[in-house]
Design a protein around this motif. Sequence first.
Motif, PDB file in Angstrom:
ATOM      1  N   UNK A 302       0.835  -1.191   0.000  1.00 45.45           N
ATOM      2  CA  UNK A 302       0.000   0.000   0.000  1.00 45.45           C
ATOM      3  C   UNK A 302       0.873   1.246   0.000  1.00 45.45           C
ATOM      4  N   UNK A 303       0.579   2.174  -0.912  1.00 45.55           N
ATOM      5  CA  UNK A 303       1.345   3.407  -1.027  1.00 45.55           C
ATOM      6  C   UNK A 303       0.556   4.607  -0.525  1.00 45.55           C
ATOM      7  N   UNK A 304      -0.736   4.658  -0.857  1.00 49.40           N
ATOM      8  CA  UNK A 304      -1.556   5.812  -0.491  1.00 49.40           C
ATOM      9  C   UNK A 304      -2.989   5.365  -0.260  1.00 49.40           C
ATOM     10  N   UNK A 305      -3.665   6.040   0.677  1.00 45.43           N
ATOM     11  CA  UNK A 305      -5.047   5.716   0.989  1.00 45.43           C
ATOM     12  C   UNK A 305      -5.795   7.012   1.245  1.00 45.43           C
ATOM     13  N   UNK A 306      -6.806   7.289   0.425  1.00 47.74           N
ATOM     14  CA  UNK A 306      -7.594   8.518   0.560  1.00 47.74           C
ATOM     15  C   UNK A 306      -9.073   8.152   0.645  1.00 47.74           C
ATOM     16  N   UNK A 307      -9.878   9.077   1.137  1.00 46.49           N
ATOM     17  CA  UNK A 307     -11.302   8.797   1.289  1.00 46.49           C
ATOM     18  C   UNK A 307     -12.145   9.992   0.885  1.00 46.49           C
ATOM     19  N   UNK A 308     -13.387   9.703   0.496  1.00 41.50           N
ATOM     20  CA  UNK A 308     -14.417  10.729   0.399  1.00 41.50           C
ATOM     21  C   UNK A 308     -15.604  10.240   1.222  1.00 41.50           C
ATOM     22  N   UNK A 309     -16.763  10.847   1.056  1.00 40.86           N
ATOM     23  CA  UNK A 309     -17.883  10.500   1.920  1.00 40.86           C
ATOM     24  C   UNK A 309     -18.467   9.127   1.617  1.00 40.86           C
ATOM     25  N   UNK A 310     -18.117   8.529   0.475  1.00 34.58           N
ATOM     26  CA  UNK A 310     -18.714   7.253   0.096  1.00 34.58           C
ATOM     27  C   UNK A 310     -17.723   6.111  -0.060  1.00 34.58           C
ATOM     28  N   UNK A 311     -16.453   6.426  -0.350  1.00 34.10           N
ATOM     29  CA  UNK A 311     -15.531   5.349  -0.716  1.00 34.10           C
ATOM     30  C   UNK A 311     -14.108   5.649  -0.271  1.00 34.10           C
ATOM     31  N   UNK A 312     -13.328   4.561  -0.168  1.00 34.18           N
ATOM     32  CA  UNK A 312     -11.883   4.648   0.030  1.00 34.18           C
ATOM     33  C   UNK A 312     -11.206   4.413  -1.313  1.00 34.18           C
ATOM     34  N   UNK A 313     -10.151   5.188  -1.581  1.00 35.94           N
ATOM     35  CA  UNK A 313      -9.349   5.029  -2.788  1.00 35.94           C
ATOM     36  C   UNK A 313      -7.924   4.654  -2.366  1.00 35.94           C
ATOM     37  N   UNK A 314      -7.466   3.491  -2.823  1.00 32.50           N
ATOM     38  CA  UNK A 314      -6.160   2.992  -2.433  1.00 32.50           C
ATOM     39  C   UNK A 314      -5.259   2.841  -3.644  1.00 32.50           C
TER      40      UNK A 314
END
Length: 429
Positions: A302-314
């Motif tokens: 895993x290099x990066x993990x971001x989120x918004x109100x509905x989903x995680x983006x990895x």
Amino acid sequence: MKSAIYLLSIAVLALGLYSYEVRKENTNLQQTVQAQYTNSLTNASDKLSTLQESVSQSLLFQDENALNNELDNIWRISNEFRSTISSLPLSREVSNEWLRYVGNIGEEAKYAADNGDYESWQKRMPVVNQNLRALADEWTVATANFYQNDASISEWASVAEKETSESQFKNVTANLKSYGETDFPLTASESDWLKKRELQNLDDKEITKEQAIDKLELLVPGVKDATYTVTKSKDDAPYPFYHIQFVKGSRIGYADITEKGGYILSFLSERPVQEKTGITQQQIRDQVMELLNRAGYKDLQLVEMRENHQAWHLSLARVVGDDKALVYPDGIQVKISKDSGELLGLNAMEYVQKEEINEDQKVEPIDWEAFFRPGTTVEEEQLIFTENEAFQLRKCYQVIARFDNDLNETFRVVVDAENHDVIKVEYMN
């Protein structure tokens, strides 16, 4: 007997109501996706017109401040346009042509601004400006015709089929390819780089359509027993693959799986997502690694993990060697729903393409105290493989450097591990 008929009638009625609700949900979801595509198409048209105007205006100025302002605008708008184009259901070839052409305009603007090479910009851009204006005009006509036809979600397929005579975008894509070759001819390094990006060298055993569906259901058990439509890539495609479209309840989506080896290149699922978080961040990490292991993608970090109100983006990258270096070009991007941890999106194209690593490149140590100004603290250090401006894959140091000034600024710095050239500096505050 009357009781049996009564119960049967109730069952038929219930099944009819259920089927109606499912069709209604699918219709609503298709309308939502169609609206998103339409908005992206409108946004792309606006961005393209603005970009052309800014390129035209840049040819007006001799004053450096005024010219630099336009060059900055061109760099920014080109990135925004590329992002918008990426969200449209264009074929990969057409999308890449757009990304390359507009990306080259942005890179030329950035180079001219950073190096003060205004003369080269003023000499080269008049032709590009004319061609960009023609593209913008053709795109406007094509989108207007597309809107007039009141296109349904199924008709969006014509956008991707650049060879289809009925497609309103046929002239745009043909001229785009022509302008791309004449305005920005490939260098030798770029040509080699593009050849690497193809999947022509896959020599695994071919799989059937049924086996491709099995691969998909192994990756995403939630789509099992869905209604599938499977098509094969065209005979002249750079590599053969299966395009699988599926519908199950409120879920609609697609997956692209290579015919040789059954590698899952991409996956997208559309369904209503609740905003309520029903799963922890660590559970998301664990589920993603388990999911990728099922797909056969096991050498990832895993290099990066971001989120918004509905989903995680990895974002994940392949790990190689005893020093656990990360190969950034061999990346995988994953989108996971927050409400259930279900896979909503996957892009594994870069990972499957798999870069050839140069094991002979030397790694020379760096004295960071001498490399950076006094007051700079190196908080993290990681060996990575990434591409330089000539598209050469190089082993590099990636460091997180914090500069202890009044702003307490933090930077990500990428430095060639052999010759210590700075490849990239990213401001992180």
